[in-house]
Design a protein around this motif. Structure first.
Motif, PDB file in Angstrom:
ATOM      1  N   GLN A  22       0.866  -1.174   0.000  1.00 45.00           N
ATOM      2  CA  GLN A  22       0.000   0.000   0.000  1.00 45.00           C
ATOM      3  C   GLN A  22       0.901   1.222   0.000  1.00 45.00           C
ATOM      4  O   GLN A  22       1.563   1.494   0.991  1.00 45.00           O
ATOM      5  N   ASP A  23       0.935   1.943  -1.125  1.00 49.42           N
ATOM      6  CA  ASP A  23       1.828   3.085  -1.296  1.00 49.42           C
ATOM      7  C   ASP A  23       3.265   2.640  -1.034  1.00 49.42           C
ATOM      8  O   ASP A  23       3.737   1.729  -1.673  1.00 49.42           O
ATOM      9  N   SER A  24       3.951   3.240  -0.055  1.00 47.84           N
ATOM     10  CA  SER A  24       5.344   2.853   0.216  1.00 47.84           C
ATOM     11  C   SER A  24       5.457   1.867   1.369  1.00 47.84           C
ATOM     12  O   SER A  24       6.545   1.524   1.805  1.00 47.84           O
ATOM     13  N   ILE A  25       4.323   1.372   1.867  1.00 48.07           N
ATOM     14  CA  ILE A  25       4.333   0.420   2.983  1.00 48.07           C
ATOM     15  C   ILE A  25       4.162  -0.996   2.457  1.00 48.07           C
ATOM     16  O   ILE A  25       3.312  -1.262   1.611  1.00 48.07           O
ATOM     17  N   ARG A  26       4.994  -1.896   2.942  1.00 48.70           N
ATOM     18  CA  ARG A  26       4.911  -3.309   2.576  1.00 48.70           C
ATOM     19  C   ARG A  26       4.875  -4.141   3.849  1.00 48.70           C
ATOM     20  O   ARG A  26       5.706  -3.980   4.731  1.00 48.70           O
ATOM     21  N   VAL A  27       3.880  -5.010   3.955  1.00 52.07           N
ATOM     22  CA  VAL A  27       3.766  -5.916   5.093  1.00 52.07           C
ATOM     23  C   VAL A  27       3.938  -7.330   4.556  1.00 52.07           C
ATOM     24  O   VAL A  27       3.264  -7.728   3.605  1.00 52.07           O
ATOM     25  N   GLU A  28       4.853  -8.077   5.163  1.00 52.34           N
ATOM     26  CA  GLU A  28       5.073  -9.472   4.782  1.00 52.34           C
ATOM     27  C   GLU A  28       4.825 -10.345   5.997  1.00 52.34           C
ATOM     28  O   GLU A  28       5.406 -10.125   7.061  1.00 52.34           O
ATOM     29  N   ILE A  29       3.947 -11.317   5.835  1.00 50.43           N
ATOM     30  CA  ILE A  29       3.659 -12.271   6.897  1.00 50.43           C
ATOM     31  C   ILE A  29       4.029 -13.645   6.368  1.00 50.43           C
ATOM     32  O   ILE A  29       3.528 -14.075   5.324  1.00 50.43           O
ATOM     33  N   LYS A  30       4.918 -14.319   7.087  1.00 44.88           N
ATOM     34  CA  LYS A  30       5.418 -15.616   6.654  1.00 44.88           C
ATOM     35  C   LYS A  30       5.073 -16.661   7.701  1.00 44.88           C
ATOM     36  O   LYS A  30       5.374 -16.478   8.875  1.00 44.88           O
ATOM     37  N   GLY A  31       4.429 -17.716   7.282  1.00 43.60           N
ATOM     38  CA  GLY A  31       4.098 -18.814   8.183  1.00 43.60           C
ATOM     39  C   GLY A  31       4.839 -20.060   7.759  1.00 43.60           C
ATOM     40  O   GLY A  31       4.915 -20.372   6.571  1.00 43.60           O
ATOM     41  N   HIS A  32       5.422 -20.760   8.725  1.00 41.25           N
ATOM     42  CA  HIS A  32       6.180 -21.980   8.445  1.00 41.25           C
ATOM     43  C   HIS A  32       5.604 -23.134   9.253  1.00 41.25           C
ATOM     44  O   HIS A  32       5.217 -22.963  10.410  1.00 41.25           O
ATOM     45  N   TYR A  33       5.566 -24.286   8.642  1.00 40.38           N
ATOM     46  CA  TYR A  33       5.051 -25.487   9.285  1.00 40.38           C
ATOM     47  C   TYR A  33       6.155 -26.540   9.290  1.00 40.38           C
ATOM     48  O   TYR A  33       6.811 -26.746   8.283  1.00 40.38           O
ATOM     49  N   SER A  34       6.338 -27.198  10.419  1.00 43.45           N
ATOM     50  CA  SER A  34       7.365 -28.239  10.515  1.00 43.45           C
ATOM     51  C   SER A  34       6.783 -29.459  11.209  1.00 43.45           C
ATOM     52  O   SER A  34       5.993 -29.334  12.146  1.00 43.45           O
ATOM     53  N   ASN A  35       7.176 -30.622  10.766  1.00 42.52           N
ATOM     54  CA  ASN A  35       6.773 -31.871  11.409  1.00 42.52           C
ATOM     55  C   ASN A  35       8.007 -32.576  11.953  1.00 42.52           C
ATOM     56  O   ASN A  35       8.968 -32.803  11.233  1.00 42.52           O
ATOM     57  N   ILE A  36       7.976 -32.857  13.244  1.00 38.12           N
ATOM     58  CA  ILE A  36       9.034 -33.649  13.869  1.00 38.12           C
ATOM     59  C   ILE A  36       8.336 -34.810  14.542  1.00 38.12           C
ATOM     60  O   ILE A  36       7.493 -34.620  15.422  1.00 38.12           O
ATOM     61  N   ASP A  37       8.659 -36.018  14.123  1.00 36.88           N
ATOM     62  CA  ASP A  37       7.940 -37.217  14.566  1.00 36.88           C
ATOM     63  C   ASP A  37       6.464 -37.030  14.242  1.00 36.88           C
ATOM     64  O   ASP A  37       6.119 -36.845  13.101  1.00 36.88           O
ATOM     65  N   THR A  38       5.595 -37.053  15.246  1.00 36.21           N
ATOM     66  CA  THR A  38       4.164 -36.859  14.990  1.00 36.21           C
ATOM     67  C   THR A  38       3.692 -35.481  15.455  1.00 36.21           C
ATOM     68  O   THR A  38       2.517 -35.185  15.419  1.00 36.21           O
ATOM     69  N   THR A  39       4.615 -34.642  15.884  1.00 35.98           N
ATOM     70  CA  THR A  39       4.264 -33.315  16.384  1.00 35.98           C
ATOM     71  C   THR A  39       4.411 -32.293  15.272  1.00 35.98           C
ATOM     72  O   THR A  39       5.395 -32.300  14.551  1.00 35.98           O
ATOM     73  N   GLN A  40       3.418 -31.437  15.144  1.00 36.90           N
ATOM     74  CA  GLN A  40       3.465 -30.392  14.120  1.00 36.90           C
ATOM     75  C   GLN A  40       3.744 -29.056  14.799  1.00 36.90           C
ATOM     76  O   GLN A  40       3.103 -28.700  15.783  1.00 36.90           O
ATOM     77  N   TYR A  41       4.722 -28.331  14.273  1.00 34.28           N
ATOM     78  CA  TYR A  41       5.095 -27.026  14.802  1.00 34.28           C
ATOM     79  C   TYR A  41       4.782 -25.970  13.761  1.00 34.28           C
ATOM     80  O   TYR A  41       4.985 -26.193  12.580  1.00 34.28           O
ATOM     81  N   ARG A  42       4.316 -24.833  14.223  1.00 33.78           N
ATOM     82  CA  ARG A  42       4.021 -23.738  13.306  1.00 33.78           C
ATOM     83  C   ARG A  42       4.542 -22.443  13.922  1.00 33.78           C
ATOM     84  O   ARG A  42       4.446 -22.242  15.124  1.00 33.78           O
ATOM     85  N   SER A  43       5.072 -21.585  13.090  1.00 37.57           N
ATOM     86  CA  SER A  43       5.537 -20.286  13.556  1.00 37.57           C
ATOM     87  C   SER A  43       5.207 -19.248  12.500  1.00 37.57           C
ATOM     88  O   SER A  43       5.004 -19.582  11.337  1.00 37.57           O
TER      89      SER A  43
END
Length: 103
Positions: A22-43
């Motif tokens: 928007q004009d000169s403003i930029r917003v970036e949102i990044k979501g990552h998903y990881s699986n270790i064994d049977t546990t799912q992690y998200r950040s």
């Protein structure tokens, strides 16, 4: 607004990036998903830019728990050049940069 989703070889989402301009403003949102064994992690990570200057960076875990936040504040001269940049981490001042211009 632009949304980009990357998938792993198991056809599950690996990451998703959302960019809003928007004009000169930029917003970036990044979501990552990881699986270790049977546990799912998200950040998630949020970055806020004005032009190419990073003003704010924030990271959170899957439960929305705040992990870390960086903010940058600028002081400008009469010609629009930043002359002082102050960076805060979790509301504590960690870095001050000064620039001197001769006109």
């Amino acid at each position: 607004m632009q949304i980009l989703t990357e998938y792993g070889f198991n056809k599950r989402p690996k990451s998703q990036n959302l960019t809003v301009l928007q004009d000169s403003i930029r917003v970036e949102i990044k979501g990552h998903y990881s699986n270790i064994d049977t546990t799912q992690y998200r950040s998630s990570f949020k970055e806020l830019y004005v032009g190419e200057d990073l003003l704010e960076y924030e990271s959170r875990t899957i439960n929305g728990v705040f992990v870390n936040r960086f903010k940058t504040f600028y002081e400008y001269d009469a010609h629009g050049n930043w002359i002082k940049r102050m960076t805060y981490e979790n509301n504590k001042l960690i870095k001050v940069e000064n620039r001197l211009f001769r006109y």
